[in-house]
Design an enzyme around this catalytic site. Structure first.
Site, PDB file in Angstrom:
ATOM      1  N   LYS A  39       5.072 -13.258  -7.205  1.00 56.05           N
ATOM      2  CA  LYS A  39       5.857 -12.023  -8.160  1.00 56.05           C
ATOM      3  C   LYS A  39       6.809 -12.431  -9.274  1.00 56.05           C
ATOM      4  O   LYS A  39       6.714 -11.967 -10.123  1.00 56.05           O
ATOM      5  CB  LYS A  39       7.018 -11.082  -7.208  1.00 56.05           C
ATOM      6  CG  LYS A  39       6.425 -10.309  -6.129  1.00 56.05           C
ATOM      7  CD  LYS A  39       5.576  -9.336  -6.433  1.00 56.05           C
ATOM      8  CE  LYS A  39       5.015  -9.087  -5.795  1.00 56.05           C
ATOM      9  NZ  LYS A  39       3.476  -7.875  -6.067  1.00 56.05           N
TER      10      LYS A  39
ATOM     11  N   TYR B 263       4.421 -15.622  -1.842  1.00 54.34           N
ATOM     12  CA  TYR B 263       4.575 -14.362  -1.933  1.00 54.34           C
ATOM     13  C   TYR B 263       5.581 -14.091  -3.221  1.00 54.34           C
ATOM     14  O   TYR B 263       5.569 -13.434  -4.208  1.00 54.34           O
ATOM     15  CB  TYR B 263       4.913 -13.219  -0.872  1.00 54.34           C
ATOM     16  CG  TYR B 263       5.340 -12.047  -0.859  1.00 54.34           C
ATOM     17  CD1 TYR B 263       3.914 -11.543  -1.311  1.00 54.34           C
ATOM     18  CD2 TYR B 263       6.692 -11.665  -1.198  1.00 54.34           C
ATOM     19  CE1 TYR B 263       4.397  -9.831  -2.011  1.00 54.34           C
ATOM     20  CE2 TYR B 263       6.898  -9.915  -1.286  1.00 54.34           C
ATOM     21  CZ  TYR B 263       5.471  -9.772  -2.027  1.00 54.34           C
ATOM     22  OH  TYR B 263       5.893  -8.347  -2.721  1.00 54.34           O
TER      23      TYR B 263
ATOM     24  N   SER C 293       9.381  -6.956  -7.343  1.00 53.53           N
ATOM     25  CA  SER C 293      10.579  -7.276  -5.816  1.00 53.53           C
ATOM     26  C   SER C 293      11.567  -8.100  -6.474  1.00 53.53           C
ATOM     27  O   SER C 293      11.905  -8.870  -6.828  1.00 53.53           O
ATOM     28  CB  SER C 293       9.505  -8.208  -4.924  1.00 53.53           C
ATOM     29  OG  SER C 293      10.272  -8.124  -3.720  1.00 53.53           O
TER      30      SER C 293
HETATM   31  P1  NAD Z   1      -0.153  -1.875  -0.247  1.00 53.75           P
HETATM   32  O1  NAD Z   1      -0.424  -2.909   1.180  1.00 53.75           O
HETATM   33  O2  NAD Z   1       0.326  -0.442   1.145  1.00 53.75           O
HETATM   34  O3  NAD Z   1      -0.636  -1.280  -0.913  1.00 53.75           O
HETATM   35  C1  NAD Z   1      -1.403  -2.328  -1.869  1.00 53.75           C
HETATM   36  C2  NAD Z   1      -2.821  -1.792  -2.542  1.00 53.75           C
HETATM   37  O4  NAD Z   1      -3.292  -2.720  -2.879  1.00 53.75           O
HETATM   38  C3  NAD Z   1      -3.689  -1.795  -0.777  1.00 53.75           C
HETATM   39  O5  NAD Z   1      -4.274  -0.633  -1.480  1.00 53.75           O
HETATM   40  C4  NAD Z   1      -4.067  -2.235  -0.823  1.00 53.75           C
HETATM   41  O6  NAD Z   1      -5.926  -2.630  -0.395  1.00 53.75           O
HETATM   42  C5  NAD Z   1      -4.683  -3.165  -2.512  1.00 53.75           C
HETATM   43  N1  NAD Z   1      -4.996  -4.224  -2.862  1.00 53.75           N
HETATM   44  C6  NAD Z   1      -4.937  -5.839  -2.034  1.00 53.75           C
HETATM   45  N2  NAD Z   1      -5.296  -6.182  -3.062  1.00 53.75           N
HETATM   46  C7  NAD Z   1      -6.426  -6.199  -3.737  1.00 53.75           C
HETATM   47  C8  NAD Z   1      -7.477  -6.162  -4.631  1.00 53.75           C
HETATM   48  N3  NAD Z   1      -7.674  -7.722  -5.574  1.00 53.75           N
HETATM   49  N4  NAD Z   1      -8.531  -5.706  -6.135  1.00 53.75           N
HETATM   50  C9  NAD Z   1      -8.262  -4.174  -5.341  1.00 53.75           C
HETATM   51  N5  NAD Z   1      -6.740  -4.123  -4.295  1.00 53.75           N
HETATM   52  C10 NAD Z   1      -5.869  -4.593  -3.964  1.00 53.75           C
HETATM   53  O7  NAD Z   1       1.287  -2.166   0.079  1.00 53.75           O
HETATM   54  P2  NAD Z   1       2.819  -1.317  -0.630  1.00 53.75           P
HETATM   55  O8  NAD Z   1       3.734  -2.062   0.387  1.00 53.75           O
HETATM   56  O9  NAD Z   1       2.401   0.284  -0.773  1.00 53.75           O
HETATM   57  O10 NAD Z   1       2.962  -2.450  -2.036  1.00 53.75           O
HETATM   58  C11 NAD Z   1       2.789  -2.437  -3.342  1.00 53.75           C
HETATM   59  C12 NAD Z   1       3.112  -3.231  -4.756  1.00 53.75           C
HETATM   60  O11 NAD Z   1       4.025  -3.247  -4.110  1.00 53.75           O
HETATM   61  C13 NAD Z   1       2.919  -4.441  -4.121  1.00 53.75           C
HETATM   62  O12 NAD Z   1       2.889  -5.923  -5.433  1.00 53.75           O
HETATM   63  C14 NAD Z   1       3.521  -5.036  -3.631  1.00 53.75           C
HETATM   64  O13 NAD Z   1       3.974  -6.303  -3.087  1.00 53.75           O
HETATM   65  C15 NAD Z   1       5.087  -5.019  -4.186  1.00 53.75           C
HETATM   66  N6  NAD Z   1       6.308  -4.465  -3.175  1.00 53.75           N
HETATM   67  C16 NAD Z   1       6.210  -3.613  -2.024  1.00 53.75           C
HETATM   68  C17 NAD Z   1       7.196  -3.837  -1.401  1.00 53.75           C
HETATM   69  C18 NAD Z   1       7.334  -3.526   0.320  1.00 53.75           C
HETATM   70  O14 NAD Z   1       8.299  -3.840   1.239  1.00 53.75           O
HETATM   71  N7  NAD Z   1       6.113  -2.728   0.413  1.00 53.75           N
HETATM   72  C19 NAD Z   1       7.905  -4.632  -1.648  1.00 53.75           C
HETATM   73  C20 NAD Z   1       8.624  -4.921  -3.628  1.00 53.75           C
HETATM   74  C21 NAD Z   1       7.414  -4.892  -3.487  1.00 53.75           C
HETATM   75  C1  WQD Z   2      14.826  -6.167   6.761  1.00 59.94           C
HETATM   76  C2  WQD Z   2      15.851  -6.390   7.919  1.00 59.94           C
HETATM   77  C3  WQD Z   2      15.108  -8.183   9.441  1.00 59.94           C
HETATM   78  C4  WQD Z   2      11.943  -6.844  11.174  1.00 59.94           C
HETATM   79  C5  WQD Z   2      10.474  -8.262   2.924  1.00 59.94           C
HETATM   80  C6  WQD Z   2      10.066  -8.539   1.670  1.00 59.94           C
HETATM   81  C7  WQD Z   2      10.690  -8.756   0.501  1.00 59.94           C
HETATM   82  C8  WQD Z   2      10.260  -7.069   0.784  1.00 59.94           C
HETATM   83  C9  WQD Z   2      10.250  -5.982   0.927  1.00 59.94           C
HETATM   84  C10 WQD Z   2       8.077  -7.139  -0.625  1.00 59.94           C
HETATM   85  C11 WQD Z   2      16.044  -7.860   7.605  1.00 59.94           C
HETATM   86  C12 WQD Z   2      15.035  -7.448  10.302  1.00 59.94           C
HETATM   87  C13 WQD Z   2      13.257  -6.653  10.073  1.00 59.94           C
HETATM   88  C14 WQD Z   2      12.211  -6.875  11.968  1.00 59.94           C
HETATM   89  C15 WQD Z   2      14.651  -7.416  12.410  1.00 59.94           C
HETATM   90  N1  WQD Z   2       8.964  -7.412   0.662  1.00 59.94           N
HETATM   91  N2  WQD Z   2      13.882  -7.274  11.253  1.00 59.94           N
HETATM   92  N3  WQD Z   2      14.061  -7.108  13.159  1.00 59.94           N
HETATM   93  O1  WQD Z   2      12.596  -8.877   5.106  1.00 59.94           O
HETATM   94  O2  WQD Z   2      13.899  -7.194   3.425  1.00 59.94           O
HETATM   95  O3  WQD Z   2      12.322  -7.678   2.760  1.00 59.94           O
HETATM   96  O4  WQD Z   2      10.266  -6.789   2.889  1.00 59.94           O
HETATM   97  O5  WQD Z   2       8.025  -7.337  -1.609  1.00 59.94           O
HETATM   98  O6  WQD Z   2       9.773  -9.353  -0.191  1.00 59.94           O
HETATM   99  O7  WQD Z   2      10.222 -10.197   2.304  1.00 59.94           O
HETATM  100  O8  WQD Z   2      12.611  -6.945   4.924  1.00 59.94           O
HETATM  101  O9  WQD Z   2      11.704  -5.044   6.805  1.00 59.94           O
HETATM  102  O10 WQD Z   2      10.701  -7.447   7.299  1.00 59.94           O
HETATM  103  O11 WQD Z   2      13.132  -6.741   6.852  1.00 59.94           O
HETATM  104  O12 WQD Z   2      15.929  -7.818  13.000  1.00 59.94           O
HETATM  105  O13 WQD Z   2      10.958  -7.241  13.820  1.00 59.94           O
HETATM  106  O14 WQD Z   2      15.694  -6.202   9.280  1.00 59.94           O
HETATM  107  O15 WQD Z   2      15.903 -10.123   9.361  1.00 59.94           O
HETATM  108  O16 WQD Z   2      17.679  -7.999   8.279  1.00 59.94           O
HETATM  109  P1  WQD Z   2      12.884  -8.495   3.962  1.00 59.94           P
HETATM  110  P2  WQD Z   2      12.070  -6.516   6.227  1.00 59.94           P
END
Ligand code: NAD
Ligand code: WQD
Length: 337
Positions: free
Chosen positions: A151, A147, A123
């Site tokens: 990562k 979190y 991430s």
């Molecule tokens: P999500 O929660 O929709 O998907 C994660 C999946 O993993 C879910 O289906 C959950 O049931 C499963 N899971 C969690 N713990 C588990 C375990 N112990 N065993 C088996 N399954 C398990 O999340 P997402 O948005 O699809 O994210 C996927 C990956 O990408 C995650 O690792 C997340 O940290 C990373 N990521 C997400 C974002 C974002 O903003 N969505 C940004 C950067 C990185």
């Molecule tokens: C985006 C922008 C908020 C909600 C997070 C995690 C990051 C990654 C992605 C997993 C920011 C603003 C948000 C609201 C708002 N996840 N905001 N009102 O914080 O960039 O990233 O998700 O890896 O690790 O930190 O994403 O969607 O929460 O926020 O004003 O109700 O929207 O302040 O500027 P963020 P976000």
């Protein structure tokens, strides 16, 4: 065959479709702690094919071994984990257990079965508060919450594995802010409870489930004072995983790649784009900054083009239109619609 941990989740379910389109066979492994079987059922409808899946926990070696016993796994895409920043501050042990212990058990079972190719969901959070933007892969790394630390640590664990044994092939994909949904409107992001992330909150406000969006901070050093992020369409992101798999056999070192568009949009830019896409008003008020937020975060995505031949193709209008189609067709997400 590709093992997709967390394949029922938001990014995983979209990646299943991209894998199928690219001709990869896959098996999903998920404990459904943040997803439901319904997402996989919908993917089956979209690709018109049954999906192989196993319900299990990545922290459970037996659950994982059963997958290796029943399928010939060549590579793993590792999405499974917990992802809510605020919750990770309240429940650090759950996050370290799920995200770190889970990865360790997964890699142990992979090693035991001589499967050493892994694409990991990292991430942009690993850049902490970047000194400048756009962000390149060699920027300093830091984390400000549990979190983010999971990562960072997972990246280190995977790098150490490669150091210990160069047969490992590791790709660390650093996602920026995934949004949007599949064109069909059948799958999308389905957060539990009140959404933490901006896009689902905007979508739920537009559909009438929330009264108004709280915009966290109007005094950042950005073009309109609100936070700037690199929103990336989840279908583009899914395609990045296909490109990673197509590259992985030729790796000579651990590959770390930003997956972003290179464009930074503010909270208010997103509100306007969503209003245009949905034809609905998104009421908002500007409130205090959210603790831990940064002003600006967007990628330099040029390395992804250079090494993976990958580039985002979808802009914010399409991101908002597709999010809206999902949200308006499924106002209560998967289970309650
Ligand atoms: P999500 O929660 O929709 O998907 C994660 C999946 O993993 C879910 O289906 C959950 O049931 C499963 N899971 C969690 N713990 C588990 C375990 N112990 N065993 C088996 N399954 C398990 O999340 P997402 O948005 O699809 O994210 C996927 C990956 O990408 C995650 O690792 C997340 O940290 C990373 N990521 C997400 C974002 C974002 O903003 N969505 C940004 C950067 C990185
Ligand atoms: C985006 C922008 C908020 C909600 C997070 C995690 C990051 C990654 C992605 C997993 C920011 C603003 C948000 C609201 C708002 N996840 N905001 N009102 O914080 O960039 O990233 O998700 O890896 O690790 O930190 O994403 O969607 O929460 O926020 O004003 O109700 O929207 O302040 O500027 P963020 P976000």
């Amino acid at each position: 065959m590709i093992l997709v941990t967390g394949g029922a989740g938001y990014i995983g379910s979209h990646t299943c479709i991209a894998l199928d389109e690219a001709g990869f066979d896959f098996v999903v492994f998920d404990n459904f702690c943040n997803s439901s079987l319904e997402s996989l059922k919908r993917v089956e409808k979209i690709i018109n094919k049954e999906i192989a899946y196993v319900e299990g926990d990545i922290r459970n070696a037996n659950d994982l071994q059963s997958v290796f016993d029943n399928y010939k796994i060549d590579s793993v895409i590792h999405f499974a984990g917990l992802k809510a920043v605020g919750e990770s501050i309240e429940k650090p042990l759950e996050y370290y257990d799920n995200n770190l212990n889970g990865t360790i058990v997964l890699c142990t079972i992979m090693k035991k079965n001589n499967c050493k190719k892994i694409v990991f969901s990292s991430s942009a959070t690993v850049y902490g508060d970047p000194h400048t933007t756009p962000i390149k892969e060699d920027f300093p790394l830091s984390a400000t919450n549990p979190y983010g630390r999971t990562k960072l640590f997972n990246e280190e664990i995977l790098r150490d594995l490669y150091t210990s044994d160069h047969d490992w092939k590791v790709i660390l994909l650093r996602y920026f802010n995934p949004v949007g949904a599949h064109k069909s409107g059948m799958i999308g992001e389905d957060p539990n409870g009140i959404p933490n992330n901006l896009m689902p909150f905007i979508a739920q406000t537009a559909v009438g489930k929330r009264d108004e969006l709280s915009v966290f901070g109007g005094d950042y050093d950005t073009h309109d004072g609100t936070g700037v992020r690199d929103y990336i369409h989840v279908v583009d992101l899914a395609q990045g995983h296909v490109k990673a798999l197509q590259k992985i056999d030729s790796l000579k070192e651990v590959l770390t790649v930003n997956l972003g568009t290179g464009n930074g949009y503010s909270v208010l830019d997103m509100v306007k784009a969503f209003e245009k896409a949905s034809g609905k008003k998104v009421a908002y008020k500007i409130v205090q900054r959210r603790a831990g937020d940064i002003a600006k975060c967007f990628a330099d995505p040029s390395y992804a083009l250079e090494v993976l031949g990958w580039k985002a193709t979808k802009g914010i209008d399409e991101m908002c239109e597709d999010s809206w189609r999902w949200q308006s067709n499924n106002p209560n997400g998967y289970t309650k619609s």
